[in-house]
Design an enzyme around this catalytic site. Sequence first.
Site, short mmCIF file in Angstrom:
data_model
loop_
_atom_site.label_atom_id
_atom_site.label_comp_id
_atom_site.label_asym_id
_atom_site.label_seq_id
_atom_site.Cartn_x
_atom_site.Cartn_y
_atom_site.Cartn_z
N ASN A 80 1.00 -1.59 -0.65
CA ASN A 80 -0.19 0.00 -0.31
C ASN A 80 0.73 1.06 -0.07
O ASN A 80 2.08 1.64 -0.20
CB ASN A 80 -1.07 -0.03 1.12
CG ASN A 80 -2.39 0.44 0.69
OD1 ASN A 80 -2.48 2.01 0.32
ND2 ASN A 80 -3.66 0.36 0.60
N ARG A 81 0.68 2.50 1.00
CA ARG A 81 0.90 3.18 -0.12
C ARG A 81 1.46 4.57 1.40
O ARG A 81 0.93 4.09 2.63
CB ARG A 81 -0.41 4.77 -0.48
CG ARG A 81 -0.68 4.15 -2.12
CD ARG A 81 -1.81 5.20 -1.80
NE ARG A 81 -2.21 4.84 -3.58
CZ ARG A 81 -3.07 3.80 -4.34
NH1 ARG A 81 -3.86 3.57 -2.61
NH2 ARG A 81 -2.96 3.79 -5.18
N HIS A 106 3.39 0.08 -2.49
CA HIS A 106 3.52 -1.28 -2.43
C HIS A 106 5.57 -1.87 -2.43
O HIS A 106 5.51 -2.28 -3.57
CB HIS A 106 3.09 -2.50 -3.90
CG HIS A 106 1.83 -2.08 -3.99
ND1 HIS A 106 0.70 -2.01 -2.51
CD2 HIS A 106 1.01 -2.59 -4.96
CE1 HIS A 106 -0.51 -2.33 -2.69
NE2 HIS A 106 -0.44 -2.38 -3.61
N HIS A 175 -1.66 -10.07 -3.16
CA HIS A 175 -2.49 -9.17 -3.96
C HIS A 175 -3.42 -10.25 -5.38
O HIS A 175 -2.75 -9.52 -6.52
CB HIS A 175 -1.18 -7.94 -4.90
CG HIS A 175 -1.98 -6.46 -5.54
ND1 HIS A 175 -3.25 -6.89 -6.13
CD2 HIS A 175 -1.92 -5.62 -4.84
CE1 HIS A 175 -3.56 -6.04 -6.19
NE2 HIS A 175 -2.53 -4.32 -5.52
N SER A 176 -3.19 -10.84 -5.31
CA SER A 176 -4.35 -11.88 -5.73
C SER A 176 -5.46 -11.58 -5.94
O SER A 176 -5.96 -10.46 -5.05
CB SER A 176 -4.90 -13.37 -5.24
OG SER A 176 -3.49 -14.11 -5.21
N GLN A 281 -7.25 -4.43 2.90
CA GLN A 281 -7.78 -3.10 1.61
C GLN A 281 -8.63 -4.33 0.84
O GLN A 281 -8.66 -5.45 0.55
CB GLN A 281 -6.84 -3.02 0.69
CG GLN A 281 -6.74 -1.80 -0.42
CD GLN A 281 -6.55 -0.51 -0.11
OE1 GLN A 281 -6.31 -0.54 1.51
NE2 GLN A 281 -6.65 0.74 -0.76
N GLU A 309 -6.89 -7.29 -0.38
CA GLU A 309 -5.10 -7.23 0.59
C GLU A 309 -5.10 -6.98 2.19
O GLU A 309 -5.46 -6.19 2.71
CB GLU A 309 -4.64 -6.40 0.37
CG GLU A 309 -4.56 -6.16 -1.57
CD GLU A 309 -4.67 -5.39 -2.08
OE1 GLU A 309 -3.44 -4.46 -2.19
OE2 GLU A 309 -5.39 -4.51 -2.65
C1 BGC Z 1 -4.07 -0.20 -4.44
C2 BGC Z 1 -4.33 0.11 -6.02
C3 BGC Z 1 -3.74 0.31 -7.06
C4 BGC Z 1 -3.39 -2.15 -6.71
C5 BGC Z 1 -3.06 -1.92 -7.72
C6 BGC Z 1 -3.79 -1.43 -4.60
O1 BGC Z 1 -3.74 -2.49 -3.37
O2 BGC Z 1 -5.50 -0.14 -3.79
O3 BGC Z 1 -4.96 1.48 -5.19
O4 BGC Z 1 -4.21 0.21 -7.70
O5 BGC Z 1 -3.16 -1.99 -5.47
O6 BGC Z 1 -0.83 -1.28 -8.08
#
Ligand code: BGC
Length: 344
Positions: A80-81, A106, A175-176, A281, A309
């Site tokens: 995430n961010r 990520h 991230h599936s 998420q 996620e």
């Molecule tokens: C994020 C999205 C992103 C995606 C792929 C997700 O975890 O929250 O905003 O586009 O991952 O990168």
Amino acid sequence: MTQVSHQQWGEVSSLGSVDLWILQSSQVRVEVLTLGAIIRSVCSRGKHGQMEDVVLGYDDLEGYVSDKRYLGAVVGRVANRIARGHFVVEGKDYQLDINNGPNALHGGLRGFNKAIWLATAVESGVQLSLTSPDGDQGYPGEVQVSVTYTLQGETLTAEYQARSTKTTPINLTNHSYFNLAGQGAADIYDHEVSISAQSYLPVDDTSIPTGEIRAVEGSPFDLRKPVLIGSRLKVIPGPGFDHNFCLSSPGDPWTRKHAARVCHPASGRVLEVSTSQPGVQFYTANFLDGSITGKGGARYRKHSSFCLETQNWPDAVNQASFPDCLLRPGEEYRHITCFIFTTV
Ligand code: BGC
């Protein structure tokens, strides 16, 4: 009894050989790649016994090497961010590469999803390990990471472990992207979702949490009872769900709890997710746009799939009121997520 086997799958120039591991129980078949600890396929039965692959992916290794959407991958060091890719740990400033608007997403430009992991067979599964060097993508400390996938009957478990030589933020997830009708199906509008969260994190226009922990009650983010994804997507602001749902509160003890359930009534397939992580998420593939050609020539479009996620809350390293995301020398990071594939 789960059968575990593996074979060579291909070669990435400059990185080396990539293996495919196959975990087969009587109900579910899972394929895992040593590139990115990627879950390449999950075949599960519907209510009439029909097998479908329910995760998005690519037919060949090249697809995964050039992938920018993290299909099936383990993301890290921090999923995430992180706002503006900047944080301070123990009085020291760290600046990461910016790869998503003004933010870091990520794990950076070459995160764990692009590394080749070392695989070892374990009972009913495979353990994938990685050494992330001190300074990797701008993060402090050398980190030893492992992800262990095991399959028991209908339950796929991912166990994440890590240790670091210096204090570092860490947040590992898988991230599936799922579509319970089958990975090539057009959308997820006919899926029903429920998420066991009393609150969620509103975000700013760059998807960074504002700091508010908002009750879901009375809002379209209240997913505590099952709702049809298609109808809920019509009423939530923005292009779709891309929000952290809070499964526990900062300081709560480590426990594995129910996180989410998604049901596709037409096929009868159900995915249940439980986790020790404090958040999940829920992302409805808002940024897939049909430009990716996936398995069997499928075109992956907006809302073609969903991700759950399991994770720490986004930007936790910059938000003092969020659950602690720091791993200190001598400590062990450990989380478990179970994906359970059943039918109704
Ligand atoms: C994020 C999205 C992103 C995606 C792929 C997700 O975890 O929250 O905003 O586009 O991952 O990168």
